[in-house]
Write a protein that holds these residues in place. Structure first.
Motif, PDB file in Angstrom:
ATOM      1  N   VAL A  37      19.625  10.952   1.594  1.00  0.00           N
ATOM      2  CA  VAL A  37      20.539   9.813   1.731  1.00  0.00           C
ATOM      3  C   VAL A  37      21.921  10.253   1.258  1.00  0.00           C
ATOM      4  N   GLU A  38      22.936   9.562   1.730  1.00  0.00           N
ATOM      5  CA  GLU A  38      24.305   9.977   1.417  1.00  0.00           C
ATOM      6  C   GLU A  38      24.646   9.753  -0.051  1.00  0.00           C
ATOM      7  N   GLU A  39      24.139   8.675  -0.644  1.00  0.00           N
ATOM      8  CA  GLU A  39      24.424   8.378  -2.039  1.00  0.00           C
ATOM      9  C   GLU A  39      23.128   8.418  -2.842  1.00  0.00           C
ATOM     10  N   ASP A  40      23.225   8.941  -4.063  1.00  0.00           N
ATOM     11  CA  ASP A  40      22.061   8.960  -4.938  1.00  0.00           C
ATOM     12  C   ASP A  40      21.589   7.540  -5.222  1.00  0.00           C
ATOM     13  N   LEU A  41      20.280   7.395  -5.398  1.00  0.00           N
ATOM     14  CA  LEU A  41      19.695   6.084  -5.682  1.00  0.00           C
ATOM     15  C   LEU A  41      19.168   6.080  -7.119  1.00  0.00           C
ATOM     16  N   PRO A  42      19.976   5.601  -8.077  1.00  0.00           N
ATOM     17  CA  PRO A  42      19.532   5.571  -9.481  1.00  0.00           C
ATOM     18  C   PRO A  42      18.653   4.363  -9.760  1.00  0.00           C
ATOM     19  N   TRP A  43      17.510   4.306  -9.088  1.00  0.00           N
ATOM     20  CA  TRP A  43      16.596   3.166  -9.246  1.00  0.00           C
ATOM     21  C   TRP A  43      15.287   3.666  -9.838  1.00  0.00           C
ATOM     22  N   PRO A  44      14.908   3.178 -11.037  1.00  0.00           N
ATOM     23  CA  PRO A  44      13.713   3.701 -11.713  1.00  0.00           C
ATOM     24  C   PRO A  44      12.400   3.361 -11.022  1.00  0.00           C
ATOM     25  N   GLY A  45      12.413   2.418 -10.069  1.00  0.00           N
ATOM     26  CA  GLY A  45      11.165   2.007  -9.444  1.00  0.00           C
ATOM     27  C   GLY A  45      10.514   3.076  -8.594  1.00  0.00           C
ATOM     28  N   LEU A  46      11.302   4.053  -8.127  1.00  0.00           N
ATOM     29  CA  LEU A  46      10.784   5.114  -7.261  1.00  0.00           C
ATOM     30  C   LEU A  46      10.896   6.445  -7.970  1.00  0.00           C
ATOM     31  N   ARG A  80       0.857  -1.195   0.000  1.00  0.00           N
ATOM     32  CA  ARG A  80       0.000   0.000   0.000  1.00  0.00           C
ATOM     33  C   ARG A  80       0.891   1.241   0.000  1.00  0.00           C
ATOM     34  N   SER A  81       0.466   2.266  -0.719  1.00  0.00           N
ATOM     35  CA  SER A  81       1.182   3.537  -0.713  1.00  0.00           C
ATOM     36  C   SER A  81       0.224   4.637  -1.158  1.00  0.00           C
ATOM     37  N   PRO A  82       0.430   5.859  -0.669  1.00  0.00           N
ATOM     38  CA  PRO A  82      -0.443   6.968  -1.068  1.00  0.00           C
ATOM     39  C   PRO A  82      -0.056   7.495  -2.444  1.00  0.00           C
ATOM     40  N   GLN A  83      -0.865   8.387  -2.969  1.00  0.00           N
ATOM     41  CA  GLN A  83      -0.604   8.953  -4.287  1.00  0.00           C
ATOM     42  C   GLN A  83       0.608   9.870  -4.282  1.00  0.00           C
ATOM     43  N   SER A  84       0.995  10.356  -3.134  1.00  0.00           N
ATOM     44  CA  SER A  84       2.148  11.253  -3.070  1.00  0.00           C
ATOM     45  C   SER A  84       3.469  10.524  -3.276  1.00  0.00           C
ATOM     46  N   VAL A  85       3.456   9.196  -3.201  1.00  0.00           N
ATOM     47  CA  VAL A  85       4.657   8.399  -3.435  1.00  0.00           C
ATOM     48  C   VAL A  85       4.501   7.691  -4.778  1.00  0.00           C
ATOM     49  N   ALA A  86       5.463   7.912  -5.668  1.00  0.00           N
ATOM     50  CA  ALA A  86       5.334   7.419  -7.044  1.00  0.00           C
ATOM     51  C   ALA A  86       6.191   6.171  -7.240  1.00  0.00           C
ATOM     52  N   PHE A  87       5.593   4.997  -7.038  1.00  0.00           N
ATOM     53  CA  PHE A  87       6.241   3.741  -7.392  1.00  0.00           C
ATOM     54  C   PHE A  87       5.799   3.364  -8.804  1.00  0.00           C
ATOM     55  N   ARG A  88       6.760   2.915  -9.627  1.00  0.00           N
ATOM     56  CA  ARG A  88       6.466   2.564 -11.010  1.00  0.00           C
ATOM     57  C   ARG A  88       6.418   1.050 -11.167  1.00  0.00           C
ATOM     58  N   ASP A  89       5.529   0.603 -12.034  1.00  0.00           N
ATOM     59  CA  ASP A  89       5.375  -0.829 -12.294  1.00  0.00           C
ATOM     60  C   ASP A  89       6.466  -1.281 -13.249  1.00  0.00           C
ATOM     61  N   GLY A  90       7.285  -2.209 -12.810  1.00  0.00           N
ATOM     62  CA  GLY A  90       8.384  -2.707 -13.629  1.00  0.00           C
ATOM     63  C   GLY A  90       9.175  -3.756 -12.881  1.00  0.00           C
ATOM     64  N   SER A  91      10.156  -4.339 -13.542  1.00  0.00           N
ATOM     65  CA  SER A  91      10.965  -5.406 -12.934  1.00  0.00           C
ATOM     66  C   SER A  91      12.393  -4.943 -12.704  1.00  0.00           C
ATOM     67  N   TRP A  92      12.547  -3.693 -12.272  1.00  0.00           N
ATOM     68  CA  TRP A  92      13.888  -3.167 -12.031  1.00  0.00           C
ATOM     69  C   TRP A  92      14.451  -3.748 -10.728  1.00  0.00           C
ATOM     70  N   PRO A  93      15.635  -4.336 -10.764  1.00  0.00           N
ATOM     71  CA  PRO A  93      16.218  -4.893  -9.532  1.00  0.00           C
ATOM     72  C   PRO A  93      16.628  -3.783  -8.568  1.00  0.00           C
ATOM     73  N   ILE A  94      16.463  -4.064  -7.289  1.00  0.00           N
ATOM     74  CA  ILE A  94      16.853  -3.121  -6.244  1.00  0.00           C
ATOM     75  C   ILE A  94      17.943  -3.781  -5.398  1.00  0.00           C
ATOM     76  N   PRO A  95      19.095  -3.139  -5.209  1.00  0.00           N
ATOM     77  CA  PRO A  95      20.129  -3.715  -4.331  1.00  0.00           C
ATOM     78  C   PRO A  95      19.609  -3.850  -2.906  1.00  0.00           C
ATOM     79  N   GLY A  96      19.872  -4.982  -2.291  1.00  0.00           N
ATOM     80  CA  GLY A  96      19.356  -5.229  -0.949  1.00  0.00           C
ATOM     81  C   GLY A  96      19.811  -4.210   0.068  1.00  0.00           C
ATOM     82  N   GLU A  97      21.061  -3.719  -0.089  1.00  0.00           N
ATOM     83  CA  GLU A  97      21.571  -2.766   0.897  1.00  0.00           C
ATOM     84  C   GLU A  97      20.967  -1.378   0.742  1.00  0.00           C
TER      85      GLU A  97
END
Length: 341
Positions: A49-58, A18-35
């Motif tokens: 966060v200290e390092e940028d997160l180049p993850w298309p899912g968010l 579950r997530s509100p409309q203010s948070v934009a999660f995208r539908d896809g199969s992009w892997p996310i590093p566990g750490e």
């Protein structure tokens, strides 16, 4: 109000229930590093966060309406759970913790009423900060408390279809006691709804290993494991809906399901014996690690000092060249002629 995030990672899969409309999660199969899973939780709540997160899912989402609470449930012992919502594969399923998010909440909102609850029932590990100490003071956290809680009249045993699971087996009771914790958290929070409507963010981090123990005891092809998996999915979905509704729909709920972690979680600790050795920890006189806030603080201090210096110069110049004739009557009344008149 607060936001709850319910994340699911299933042995290589990360799912958003579950997530509100203010948070934009995208539908896809992009892997996310566990750490980087804690960074996802931090970014959804509006923390840096200290390092940028180049993850298309968010995606960026609504910058002015950030989720104020995160609910993250980690399920061990299964590769994938058939939960509803967006799911992403996990790269490098290493252990993680939300300590950094909890510290950010504690430092930024210490004067307000945040709820921070981190709980691992099977390990009897619990960490509560802020109003969580008062809200969840009656929450069962030890195995003995959980066992007695299950056999009370108001427990989930009276309404849950056990199917092939038994209330006389210790492994089954451990699994069911974790589901009881989920139920009790939502129940206790419903009695303190004002905490879900304040302006401070809340954090819930739960680690469930009961399903893993059921798989070890009966085998992953057993009917008990299949029934336990289905009961867990139903309980997680119900828990997500309850928390989401308690926060008025301003909640993100996450579940992490992982078969097994690649390495054990090691928490940084320091003993008293290390105090005498600290002097020799840096024999090469190396500089401190770069702080990402350095440039920000430097610019603030630099321009503030320049501004203050210019203000002093301008004020001093105007005071030095001030015309006494334009001053107040207090000084003009000292004139001898006016006093004699």
């Amino acid at each position: 109000s607060s936001l709850c995030l319910f994340l699911g990672v299933c042995g290589g899969e990360f799912s958003i229930l579950r997530s509100p409309q203010s948070v934009a999660f995208r539908d896809g199969s992009w892997p996310i590093p566990g750490e980087r899973i804690p960074d996802v939780a931090a970014l959804t709540m509006g923390f840096s966060v200290e390092e940028d997160l180049p993850w298309p899912g968010l995606g960026v989402g609504d910058l002015f309406h950030r989720p104020q609470a995160t609910v993250l449930v980690t399920v061990k012992g299964v590769d994938k759970l058939p939960v509803k919502g967006f799911s992403y594969p996990i790269e490098n399923a290493v252990p993680f913790s939300l300590d950094s998010v909890a510290n950010a909440i504690h430092n930024l909102f210490s004067e307000e009423t945040p709820v921070v609850l981190q709980l691992a029932p099977s390990e009897e590990r619990v960490y509560m900060v802020g109003k969580a100490n008062a809200v969840f003071e009656d929450l069962s956290v030890t195995l003995r408390q959980l066992r007695s809680r299950l056999f009370q009249d108001s427990s989930i045993l009276s309404s849950l279809p056990l199917n092939s699971l038994s209330r006389n087996n210790e492994v089954d009771l451990l699994f069911l006691s974790e589901l009881q914790v989920l139920h009790d958290i939502a129940s206790l929070l419903s009695r303190h709804k004002h905490l879900a409507k304040d302006h401070s963010p809340d954090l819930y981090s739960l680690e469930l290993s009961g399903l893993e123990e059921v798989g070890k005891r009966y085998g992953e092809d057993s009917q008990q494991f299949k029934d336990a998996s289905q009961i867990l999915v139903d309980s997680l979905q119900k828990f997500a809906d309850e928390m989401f509704n308690l926060y008025g729909g301003n909640a993100v709920v996450e579940v992490v399901a992982v078969k097994e972690f690649n390495s054990p979680l090691s928490r940084k600790t320091r003993s008293i014996l290390q105090a005498s050795q600290s002097k020799n920890e840096n024999p090469y006189n190396l500089a401190y690690p770069y702080n990402y806030d350095y440039s920000v603080i430097f610019n603030i201090v630099l321009w503030m000092m320049i501004g203050l210096a210019l203000a002093v110069i301008v004020i001093s110049y105007n005071l030095w060249n001030m015309d006494p004739g334009y001053d107040s009557i207090i000084y003009r009344m000292t004139n001898q002629k006016i006093r004699m008149d």
